[in-house]
Write a protein that holds these residues in place. Structure first.
Motif, mmCIF file in Angstrom:
data_model
loop_
_atom_site.group_PDB
_atom_site.id
_atom_site.type_symbol
_atom_site.label_atom_id
_atom_site.label_comp_id
_atom_site.label_asym_id
_atom_site.label_seq_id
_atom_site.Cartn_x
_atom_site.Cartn_y
_atom_site.Cartn_z
ATOM 1 N N UNK A 150 0.831 -1.205 0.000
ATOM 2 C CA UNK A 150 0.000 0.000 0.000
ATOM 3 C C UNK A 150 0.866 1.257 0.000
ATOM 4 N N UNK A 151 1.928 1.243 0.792
ATOM 5 C CA UNK A 151 2.815 2.407 0.841
ATOM 6 C C UNK A 151 3.562 2.587 -0.475
ATOM 7 N N UNK A 152 3.986 1.477 -1.070
ATOM 8 C CA UNK A 152 4.661 1.562 -2.369
ATOM 9 C C UNK A 152 3.714 2.128 -3.430
ATOM 10 N N UNK A 153 2.454 1.684 -3.413
ATOM 11 C CA UNK A 153 1.478 2.182 -4.378
ATOM 12 C C UNK A 153 1.225 3.669 -4.185
ATOM 13 N N UNK A 154 1.187 4.099 -2.944
ATOM 14 C CA UNK A 154 0.974 5.529 -2.671
ATOM 15 C C UNK A 154 2.136 6.364 -3.201
ATOM 16 N N UNK A 155 3.353 5.895 -2.986
ATOM 17 C CA UNK A 155 4.528 6.676 -3.359
ATOM 18 C C UNK A 155 4.840 6.623 -4.856
ATOM 19 N N UNK A 156 4.605 5.472 -5.488
ATOM 20 C CA UNK A 156 5.084 5.276 -6.856
ATOM 21 C C UNK A 156 3.988 5.146 -7.911
ATOM 22 N N UNK A 157 2.740 4.953 -7.483
ATOM 23 C CA UNK A 157 1.660 4.787 -8.456
ATOM 24 C C UNK A 157 0.639 5.914 -8.387
ATOM 25 N N UNK A 158 0.820 6.845 -7.473
ATOM 26 C CA UNK A 158 -0.064 7.998 -7.392
ATOM 27 C C UNK A 158 -1.449 7.696 -6.874
ATOM 28 N N UNK A 159 -1.589 6.642 -6.053
ATOM 29 C CA UNK A 159 -2.910 6.275 -5.549
ATOM 30 C C UNK A 159 -3.131 6.843 -4.155
ATOM 31 N N UNK A 160 -4.396 6.989 -3.805
ATOM 32 C CA UNK A 160 -4.783 7.337 -2.445
ATOM 33 C C UNK A 160 -5.051 6.038 -1.692
ATOM 34 N N UNK A 161 -4.476 5.903 -0.502
ATOM 35 C CA UNK A 161 -4.630 4.692 0.297
ATOM 36 C C UNK A 161 -5.512 4.999 1.498
ATOM 37 N N UNK A 162 -6.487 4.113 1.749
ATOM 38 C CA UNK A 162 -7.421 4.290 2.859
ATOM 39 C C UNK A 162 -7.528 2.992 3.637
ATOM 40 N N UNK A 163 -7.862 3.095 4.919
ATOM 41 C CA UNK A 163 -8.177 1.900 5.686
ATOM 42 C C UNK A 163 -9.538 1.382 5.264
ATOM 43 N N UNK A 164 -9.687 0.069 5.278
ATOM 44 C CA UNK A 164 -10.948 -0.532 4.869
ATOM 45 C C UNK A 164 -12.005 -0.363 5.951
ATOM 46 N N UNK A 165 -13.237 -0.626 5.577
ATOM 47 C CA UNK A 165 -14.340 -0.567 6.533
ATOM 48 C C UNK A 165 -14.222 -1.723 7.528
ATOM 49 N N UNK A 166 -15.090 -1.730 8.522
ATOM 50 C CA UNK A 166 -14.980 -2.705 9.596
ATOM 51 C C UNK A 166 -15.164 -4.146 9.136
ATOM 52 N N UNK A 167 -15.823 -4.363 8.002
ATOM 53 C CA UNK A 167 -16.001 -5.737 7.533
ATOM 54 C C UNK A 167 -14.753 -6.279 6.840
ATOM 55 N N UNK A 168 -13.707 -5.448 6.672
ATOM 56 C CA UNK A 168 -12.447 -5.894 6.093
ATOM 57 C C UNK A 168 -11.300 -5.138 6.761
ATOM 58 N N UNK A 169 -11.098 -5.349 8.068
ATOM 59 C CA UNK A 169 -10.152 -4.521 8.824
ATOM 60 C C UNK A 169 -8.698 -4.723 8.444
ATOM 61 N N UNK A 170 -8.368 -5.826 7.765
ATOM 62 C CA UNK A 170 -6.968 -6.116 7.464
ATOM 63 C C UNK A 170 -6.610 -5.808 6.013
ATOM 64 N N UNK A 171 -7.385 -4.974 5.362
ATOM 65 C CA UNK A 171 -7.116 -4.611 3.973
ATOM 66 C C UNK A 171 -6.902 -3.111 3.853
ATOM 67 N N UNK A 172 -6.092 -2.748 2.893
ATOM 68 C CA UNK A 172 -5.885 -1.344 2.546
ATOM 69 C C UNK A 172 -6.562 -1.100 1.200
ATOM 70 N N UNK A 173 -7.420 -0.102 1.147
ATOM 71 C CA UNK A 173 -8.122 0.235 -0.083
ATOM 72 C C UNK A 173 -7.344 1.310 -0.822
ATOM 73 N N UNK A 174 -7.320 1.208 -2.149
ATOM 74 C CA UNK A 174 -6.553 2.149 -2.962
ATOM 75 C C UNK A 174 -7.398 2.608 -4.137
ATOM 76 N N UNK A 175 -7.238 3.874 -4.500
ATOM 77 C CA UNK A 175 -7.955 4.379 -5.665
ATOM 78 C C UNK A 175 -7.200 5.537 -6.298
ATOM 79 N N UNK A 176 -7.469 5.727 -7.576
ATOM 80 C CA UNK A 176 -6.877 6.822 -8.335
ATOM 81 C C UNK A 176 -7.827 7.169 -9.460
#
Length: 213
Positions: A156-182
């Motif tokens: 997730x951190x690599x995607x934020x730094x090198x792919x220009x994506x926004x990284x967010x914590x997932x909702x409570x039904x998926x607490x161990x995932x990082x959501x990404x969008x661009x």
């Protein structure tokens, strides 16, 4: 007919990359690539719940009512070096109800060949998807987002730094995932690395930090 990515460094970059839809004939090679990648991650001690099924179960299929391929392949010459699934929807888990109403292209099950690990091919595949989403002609209007997720904070951190994506914590039904969008975006600089299927280009090794815009 493609083959599994070559392991010798001399085979790399003899052609520009090509993205194309997978066909049923590619099933065995796609499975071999994913198996090799998962084995390599296991040997390095990375225990990640990666979405293997979204690719393996959909090779050669299309989205219902859209006739758009689900699985796409990354080729370097005749070598299969990456694969991913693309769907015109946002998953139910992790994303809020409002976010699921957005028009989005979601990347899942992105795998690259372990022999190409140091080439960071995932970023070129994501950039290709961003450009693809921008140019795609949907009858129900343009896409608003390119989305994905990962269980790895490092990815997730690599995607934020090198792919220009926004990284967010997932909702409570998926607490161990990082959501990404661009946002979708035209990236004409991709022509440096991606040749049209009918006209392969000259060798072009990606340069770190190259401006795609």
């Amino acid at each position: 007919m493609p083959r599994l990515g070559a392991l010798d460094a001399a085979s790399r970059f003899r052609d520009q990359y090509e993205m194309r839809p997978a066909t049923r004939a590619d099933e065995e090679l796609v499975l071999e690539l994913i198996t090799a990648r998962l084995k390599e991650l296991d040997l390095r001690g990375h225990e990640l719940a990666l979405d293997r099924a979204s690719v393996v179960d959909n090779v050669g299929t299309s989205e219902e009512a859209r006739d758009r391929p689900v699985v796409w392949l990354l080729l370097n010459g005749l070598d299969l070096v990456g694969c991913m699934a693309l769907r015109t929807s946002t998953p139910d888990w992790g994303w809020s109800l409002r976010e699921r109403q957005d028009k989005a292209l979601t990347i899942s099950g992105l795998f690259t060949h372990p022999a190409y690990r140091w080439e960071r091919l995932s970023r070129y595949m994501v950039w290709w998807a961003v450009d693809h989403a921008w140019h795609r002609d949907d009858t129900d209007g343009p896409l608003w987002w390119v989305r994905g997720s990962t269980p790895s904070a490092r990815v997730a951190e690599y995607a934020r730094e090198h792919m220009g994506v926004t990284v967010m914590n997932a909702a409570r039904d998926a607490p161990h995932a990082f959501l990404m969008q661009r946002r979708p975006q035209a990236l004409p600089g991709l022509a440096r690395w991606f040749a049209p299927a009918e006209r392969p280009g000259l060798p072009a090794r990606p340069r770190k930090g190259w401006d795609l815009t």
